[in-house]
Design a protein around this motif. Structure first.
Motif, PDB file in Angstrom:
ATOM      1  N   UNK A  62       0.623  -1.093   0.114  1.00 55.76           N
ATOM      2  CA  UNK A  62      -0.011  -0.052   0.111  1.00 55.76           C
ATOM      3  C   UNK A  62       0.759   1.318   0.152  1.00 55.76           C
ATOM      4  N   UNK A  63       0.468   2.245  -0.640  1.00 56.49           N
ATOM      5  CA  UNK A  63       1.274   3.518  -0.674  1.00 56.49           C
ATOM      6  C   UNK A  63       1.620   4.199   0.609  1.00 56.49           C
ATOM      7  N   UNK A  64       2.503   4.710   1.153  1.00 59.04           N
ATOM      8  CA  UNK A  64       2.702   5.449   2.158  1.00 59.04           C
ATOM      9  C   UNK A  64       1.904   6.523   2.186  1.00 59.04           C
ATOM     10  N   UNK A  65       1.135   6.671   3.454  1.00 54.54           N
ATOM     11  CA  UNK A  65       0.270   7.654   3.721  1.00 54.54           C
ATOM     12  C   UNK A  65      -1.227   7.231   3.428  1.00 54.54           C
ATOM     13  N   UNK A  66      -1.604   6.180   2.815  1.00 52.21           N
ATOM     14  CA  UNK A  66      -2.666   5.667   2.499  1.00 52.21           C
ATOM     15  C   UNK A  66      -3.596   5.170   3.734  1.00 52.21           C
ATOM     16  N   UNK A  67      -4.990   5.508   3.863  1.00 51.14           N
ATOM     17  CA  UNK A  67      -5.499   5.444   4.998  1.00 51.14           C
ATOM     18  C   UNK A  67      -5.476   3.992   5.663  1.00 51.14           C
ATOM     19  N   UNK A  68      -5.866   2.821   4.613  1.00 56.51           N
ATOM     20  CA  UNK A  68      -5.654   1.304   4.877  1.00 56.51           C
ATOM     21  C   UNK A  68      -4.323   1.231   5.387  1.00 56.51           C
ATOM     22  N   UNK A  69      -3.334   1.756   4.669  1.00 61.32           N
ATOM     23  CA  UNK A  69      -1.905   1.363   5.344  1.00 61.32           C
ATOM     24  C   UNK A  69      -1.722   1.743   6.759  1.00 61.32           C
ATOM     25  N   UNK A  70      -2.053   2.989   7.197  1.00 61.12           N
ATOM     26  CA  UNK A  70      -1.847   3.482   8.368  1.00 61.12           C
ATOM     27  C   UNK A  70      -2.756   2.981   9.378  1.00 61.12           C
ATOM     28  N   UNK A  71      -3.857   2.434   9.122  1.00 55.23           N
ATOM     29  CA  UNK A  71      -4.580   1.532   9.884  1.00 55.23           C
ATOM     30  C   UNK A  71      -4.044   0.014  10.295  1.00 55.23           C
ATOM     31  N   UNK A  72      -3.401  -0.385   9.084  1.00 56.49           N
ATOM     32  CA  UNK A  72      -2.832  -1.826   9.331  1.00 56.49           C
ATOM     33  C   UNK A  72      -1.520  -1.447  10.328  1.00 56.49           C
ATOM     34  N   UNK A  73      -0.922  -0.486   9.782  1.00 52.98           N
ATOM     35  CA  UNK A  73       0.433  -0.210  10.768  1.00 52.98           C
ATOM     36  C   UNK A  73      -0.164   0.094  12.023  1.00 52.98           C
ATOM     37  N   UNK A  74      -0.990   0.805  12.432  1.00 52.08           N
ATOM     38  CA  UNK A  74      -1.378   0.940  13.726  1.00 52.08           C
ATOM     39  C   UNK A  74      -2.048  -0.434  14.439  1.00 52.08           C
ATOM     40  N   UNK A  75      -2.659  -1.068  13.783  1.00 58.19           N
ATOM     41  CA  UNK A  75      -3.182  -2.436  14.375  1.00 58.19           C
ATOM     42  C   UNK A  75      -2.066  -3.617  14.477  1.00 58.19           C
ATOM     43  N   UNK A  76      -1.159  -3.817  13.547  1.00 55.36           N
ATOM     44  CA  UNK A  76      -0.308  -4.728  13.561  1.00 55.36           C
ATOM     45  C   UNK A  76       0.972  -4.356  14.102  1.00 55.36           C
ATOM     46  N   UNK A  77       1.610  -3.208  13.866  1.00 53.05           N
ATOM     47  CA  UNK A  77       2.875  -2.896  14.378  1.00 53.05           C
ATOM     48  C   UNK A  77       2.696  -2.226  15.750  1.00 53.05           C
ATOM     49  N   UNK A  78       1.969  -1.244  15.837  1.00 53.11           N
ATOM     50  CA  UNK A  78       1.809  -0.610  17.236  1.00 53.11           C
ATOM     51  C   UNK A  78       1.097  -1.505  18.269  1.00 53.11           C
ATOM     52  N   UNK A  79       0.064  -2.311  17.736  1.00 52.61           N
ATOM     53  CA  UNK A  79      -0.720  -2.958  18.490  1.00 52.61           C
ATOM     54  C   UNK A  79      -0.131  -4.411  18.927  1.00 52.61           C
ATOM     55  N   UNK A  80       0.913  -4.644  18.246  1.00 56.01           N
ATOM     56  CA  UNK A  80       1.564  -6.000  18.672  1.00 56.01           C
ATOM     57  C   UNK A  80       2.495  -5.970  20.011  1.00 56.01           C
TER      58      UNK A  80
END
Length: 168
Positions: A62-80
């Protein structure tokens, strides 16, 4: 692969014994696991290096800054939480993860191939029949789609579960 279903108990310190067959180099979980709140369900999703590689590839597509990408980063990276095993093969779940997933003392560890989920046992039991019916429908629809494909491609043989030979 993470296979099978195990009923376990969390102890007073929120420690959970991970089945020995889940703690292997082949699935990237020999020294510990990654664990986060499931994107789809009220449970925890966990796995080894292979699971994280799949999520990383999905995010990187996903492109950097894409809302889906950010949501996945927040859930997977920040939430793990990376969780290492103690000498007995147990992990210690954080209070936050247990609260978010609604885990009680009795849990189910469900192997799902490259990942596994940790469910509150009552919640797992309540959804089991519904999920079985959904799986049955998926097999039926996939079988029908396979038969349509076979009609469009003469010589292609599609085996369905009703043939007694396994997969769709």
């Amino acid at each position: 692969m993470f296979l099978s279903t195990f009923e376990k108990q969390l102890d007073g310190k929120r420690r959970l014994l991970i089945p020995q067959e889940f703690r292997t180099a082949e699935n990237g979980a020999e020294t510990g696991i990654f664990c986060f709140l499931s994107i789809q369900f009220d449970c925890l999703e966990a796995g080894g290096d292979h699971l994280m590689a799949e999520y990383e590839a999905m995010i990187e597509d996903l492109p950097f800054g894409d809302d889906y990408r950010t949501a996945l980063e927040e859930t997977v990276y920040a939430g793990q939480k990376p969780l290492a095993y103690d000498s007995g093969g147990r992990i210690t779940l954080t209070e936050s993860l247990c609260r978010q997933a609604g885990l009680g003392d009795d849990v189910v560890i469900a192997g799902l191939g490259r990942r596994f989920q940790i469910w509150d046992r009552a919640r797992w039991e309540a959804r089991r029949e519904e999920r079985r019916l959904l799986a049955r429908q998926a097999v039926k629809e996939r079988g029908e789609a396979g038969r349509l494909l076979a009609r469009s491609r003469p010589g292609l043989r599609v085996v369905s579960p009703s043939d007694g030979e396994g997969g769709a």
